[in-house]
Design an enzyme around this catalytic site. Structure first.
Site, PDB file in Angstrom:
ATOM      1  N   LEU A 162     -23.193 -19.628 -31.758  1.00 36.53           N
ATOM      2  CA  LEU A 162     -24.338 -19.809 -32.650  1.00 36.53           C
ATOM      3  C   LEU A 162     -25.584 -19.361 -31.907  1.00 36.53           C
ATOM      4  O   LEU A 162     -26.011 -19.994 -30.938  1.00 36.53           O
ATOM      5  CB  LEU A 162     -24.427 -21.275 -33.075  1.00 36.53           C
ATOM      6  CG  LEU A 162     -23.140 -21.833 -33.709  1.00 36.53           C
ATOM      7  CD1 LEU A 162     -23.265 -23.330 -33.964  1.00 36.53           C
ATOM      8  CD2 LEU A 162     -22.795 -21.093 -34.998  1.00 36.53           C
ATOM      9  N   ASN A 163     -26.171 -18.252 -32.354  1.00 35.86           N
ATOM     10  CA  ASN A 163     -27.223 -17.561 -31.602  1.00 35.86           C
ATOM     11  C   ASN A 163     -28.479 -17.366 -32.451  1.00 35.86           C
ATOM     12  O   ASN A 163     -29.149 -16.349 -32.360  1.00 35.86           O
ATOM     13  CB  ASN A 163     -26.680 -16.197 -31.119  1.00 35.86           C
ATOM     14  CG  ASN A 163     -27.654 -15.467 -30.217  1.00 35.86           C
ATOM     15  OD1 ASN A 163     -28.204 -16.037 -29.281  1.00 35.86           O
ATOM     16  ND2 ASN A 163     -27.890 -14.186 -30.497  1.00 35.86           N
ATOM     17  N   LYS A 201     -33.223 -17.670 -27.499  1.00 34.05           N
ATOM     18  CA  LYS A 201     -32.977 -18.598 -26.399  1.00 34.05           C
ATOM     19  C   LYS A 201     -31.851 -18.099 -25.502  1.00 34.05           C
ATOM     20  O   LYS A 201     -31.852 -18.333 -24.291  1.00 34.05           O
ATOM     21  CB  LYS A 201     -32.626 -19.979 -26.961  1.00 34.05           C
ATOM     22  CG  LYS A 201     -32.501 -21.049 -25.897  1.00 34.05           C
ATOM     23  CD  LYS A 201     -32.238 -22.411 -26.490  1.00 34.05           C
ATOM     24  CE  LYS A 201     -32.166 -23.455 -25.392  1.00 34.05           C
ATOM     25  NZ  LYS A 201     -31.868 -24.803 -25.944  1.00 34.05           N
ATOM     26  N   HIS A 204     -26.599 -24.277 -38.937  1.00 36.36           N
ATOM     27  CA  HIS A 204     -25.343 -23.579 -38.635  1.00 36.36           C
ATOM     28  C   HIS A 204     -24.238 -23.830 -39.659  1.00 36.36           C
ATOM     29  O   HIS A 204     -23.190 -23.193 -39.618  1.00 36.36           O
ATOM     30  CB  HIS A 204     -24.853 -23.880 -37.221  1.00 36.36           C
ATOM     31  CG  HIS A 204     -25.003 -25.304 -36.777  1.00 36.36           C
ATOM     32  ND1 HIS A 204     -24.467 -26.369 -37.460  1.00 36.36           N
ATOM     33  CD2 HIS A 204     -25.647 -25.834 -35.707  1.00 36.36           C
ATOM     34  CE1 HIS A 204     -24.743 -27.498 -36.817  1.00 36.36           C
ATOM     35  NE2 HIS A 204     -25.473 -27.208 -35.754  1.00 36.36           N
ATOM     36  N   ASN A 218     -22.414 -23.885 -29.727  1.00 45.42           N
ATOM     37  CA  ASN A 218     -23.804 -23.481 -29.493  1.00 45.42           C
ATOM     38  C   ASN A 218     -23.864 -22.640 -28.223  1.00 45.42           C
ATOM     39  O   ASN A 218     -23.257 -22.989 -27.208  1.00 45.42           O
ATOM     40  CB  ASN A 218     -24.700 -24.709 -29.316  1.00 45.42           C
ATOM     41  CG  ASN A 218     -24.725 -25.599 -30.539  1.00 45.42           C
ATOM     42  OD1 ASN A 218     -24.432 -25.136 -31.642  1.00 45.42           O
ATOM     43  ND2 ASN A 218     -25.056 -26.859 -30.365  1.00 45.42           N
ATOM     44  N   ASP A 230     -26.138 -22.390 -26.142  1.00 47.67           N
ATOM     45  CA  ASP A 230     -26.802 -23.065 -25.017  1.00 47.67           C
ATOM     46  C   ASP A 230     -25.976 -24.217 -24.451  1.00 47.67           C
ATOM     47  O   ASP A 230     -26.434 -24.936 -23.560  1.00 47.67           O
ATOM     48  CB  ASP A 230     -28.200 -23.554 -25.418  1.00 47.67           C
ATOM     49  CG  ASP A 230     -28.189 -24.612 -26.513  1.00 47.67           C
ATOM     50  OD1 ASP A 230     -27.097 -25.035 -26.926  1.00 47.67           O
ATOM     51  OD2 ASP A 230     -29.284 -25.020 -26.942  1.00 47.67           O
ATOM     52  N   LYS A 245     -31.263 -27.868 -23.359  1.00 50.10           N
ATOM     53  CA  LYS A 245     -32.289 -27.966 -24.402  1.00 50.10           C
ATOM     54  C   LYS A 245     -33.695 -28.003 -23.812  1.00 50.10           C
ATOM     55  O   LYS A 245     -34.666 -27.678 -24.488  1.00 50.10           O
ATOM     56  CB  LYS A 245     -32.076 -29.232 -25.249  1.00 50.10           C
ATOM     57  CG  LYS A 245     -30.707 -29.345 -25.896  1.00 50.10           C
ATOM     58  CD  LYS A 245     -30.510 -28.283 -26.965  1.00 50.10           C
ATOM     59  CE  LYS A 245     -29.181 -28.464 -27.691  1.00 50.10           C
ATOM     60  NZ  LYS A 245     -28.906 -27.350 -28.625  1.00 50.10           N
TER      61      LYS A 245
END
Length: 501
Positions: free
Chosen positions: A106-107, A120, A216, A244, A246, A389
């Site tokens: 998920l970008n 990010k 998402h 995710n 990140d 985060k």
């Protein structure tokens, strides 16, 4: 405002909308308008259809989406301990299973909360490697080690797509196929009037704030609409591993993959959610419940106010969703074609730069678990949940607490405790640029339990932090921790400055 644009939105957003959507509005002139004015017009029309459906549901929903009295703990066999799955071992032919897998990251998010421009995923997190670099390295290592063909799929948003595609050129010679698709673009809604704040389809100037990617949960529709799901199915792919970008702990786990592939065809698990034990830092995380004889994700936004404290209880709800998900591709296709994917709406309030209060309607990918057959939770080690985060998280992953190999971070064997320290950096460290300026080098944190830093504080080279360390520079004061300092169970406050002479 263009008259076609206004007419369409007026129909969608009137408080008593004329659903089903008036066919007259979708005449050739409207279609021609979007064809001429909108980038990727067929996707714009599909976005409008998707948003119309979501907004209609939003108008119909009254009160909490769950009846608290009907909530039950999941049956024991519906959440399996990872150790049990790991104990099965791996077959020699695990490469065959890998060839049926695609990795989806998920970008869609920007780095603005950490003071960075652009996606990010392009922030450097370790040894000049970005989130995207590490992801590519992980999958390339898998493909080389097992002579496999696991592709990487990036779900971008209109915020991240252009910058991400530019950077993908650097991976041309890596042994990993990379695909991208875009999630939808929906209009933000004025909180008072329930009308869109957009004046046209553009993203320039003030209108740039008028649009948003709708969470998402949009992955199912956008994935199908892009044609990529059908492409992967035609290549023999059966599952996607979604996470995710990140979350640096979200690597392909061969034991979970083997568990999925070794099930009988008629009992094949269509959806696995990785959960992990909740700590006091995770009390707001979504949890799995049994509801109407289905495994279901319960988010804090769905909880009636009278039960929020109960939801946060670590004793009653012991696990939370990591958003590491393994999902059957044929099942996604089936549910999409049947139009039976049902995810609770998350109403996310925002305030635009000019002070206007808006709402954006979102859905979460994990909320669809109730729609899939033989869904399962797997209670995984905390190491599979390592999100970055904030710069406090960044300090942890940049430190000697972790070693880096083939794109994967693992806790150092020199760390006596498997838990990560609790780190809380103050507002002077929020932006990555400021954070890096305040550390001449990342401190030794192998024996650290807790670190709190507040105010104007800098760290020299080769500082060691052990036990509980609290450093507070009051307003107007500055604290410079000198090079080579070792702080163990210390509170440092006031004004400490080492000056050259």
């Amino acid at each position: 405002m263009n008259s076609h644009f206004y007419t369409i939105f007026s129909a969608i957003f009137s408080e008593a909308p004329p659903f089903p959507f008036p066919v007259a509005l979708w005449d050739n002139s409207v279609h021609r308008y979007y064809t001429q004015k909108s980038t990727g017009s067929k996707y714009a029309l599909k976005d409008f259809e998707g948003f119309k459906h979501l907004f209609h549901r939003f108008l119909q929903v009254k009160g909490p989406s769950v009846d608290w009295a009907k909530i039950n703990r999941p049956p024991e066999d519906s959440i399996q301990p990872y150790e049990r799955i790991h104990a099965k071992g791996l077959p020699e032919a695990i490469a065959a299973s890998l060839n049926k897998l695609a990795v989806v990251k998920l970008n869609g998010g920007l780095g603005t909360s950490m003071g960075c421009k652009g996606p990010k995923s392009l922030i450097s997190v370790r040894n000049e490697n970005t989130f995207l670099d590490l992801t590519v390295q992980q999958i390339e290592h898998l493909n080389k080690t097992y002579s496999a063909d696991v592709p990487l799929v990036l779900m971008n948003s209109f915020n991240t797509d252009e910058d991400t595609k530019k950077i993908l050129q650097k991976y041309t010679h890596h042994r990993v196929k990379i695909h991208t698709f875009n999630q939808s673009r929906y209009p933000r809604i004025n909180k008072e009037s329930l009308l869109p704040v957009a004046t046209n389809m553009g993203l320039i100037g003030e209108n740039g704030e008028a649009w948003y990617p709708p969470g998402h949960g949009d992955i199912y529709t956008s994935f199908c609409n892009s044609g990529l799901l059908d492409k992967l199915l035609s290549e023999g792919k059966e599952y996607i591993f979604v996470s995710n970008i990140d979350n640096l702990g979200a690597t392909v786990d061969l034991h979970i993959l083997n568990h999925l592939m070794s099930q009988p065809a008629d009992k094949r698990c269509e959806f696995v959610m990785e959960v992990t034990d909740k700590t006091r830092a995770d009390v707001k995380g979504g949890t799995l419940i049994q509801y109407d004889n289905k495994l279901r994700l319960l988010e804090i936004a769905q909880v009636p106010k009278a039960h929020v404290d109960e939801f946060k209880s670590v004793t009653k709800f012991k696990i939370f969703n990591t958003n590491n998900l393994w999902i059957s591709l044929p099942a996604i296709k089936r549910l999409h074609e049947q139009n039976t994917l049902d995810m609770e709406i998350i109403v996310n309030p925002k305030t635009l730069d000019g002070g206007l209060n808006v709402i954006q309607l979102e859905t979460a990918v994990g909320a669809a678990i109730k729609c899939f057959d033989n869904a399962l939770g797997i209670n995984v080690p905390r190491s599979r949940f390592l999100p970055v985060k904030t710069t406090s998280d960044l300090l942890l992953v940049m430190s000697n607490l972790y070693s880096l190999e083939a794109g994967s971070l693992t806790m150092s064997e020199k760390r006596e405790f498997p838990t990560t320290p609790h780190v809380k950096l103050g507002s002077s460290f929020t932006k990555v640029q400021d954070f890096l300026r305040r550390f001449e080098s990342i401190p030794d944190m192998l024996e650290l339990d807790h670190l709190t830093v507040s105010g104007d504080v800098t760290f020299g080279k080769q500082v060691a932090l052990k036990g509980t360390v609290i450093i507070i520079a009051n307003h107007g004061d500055r604290i410079d921790i000198p090079a080579g300092a070792m702080l163990e169970n210390k509170i440092v406050s006031g004004n400490l400055r080492i000056l050259d002479h």
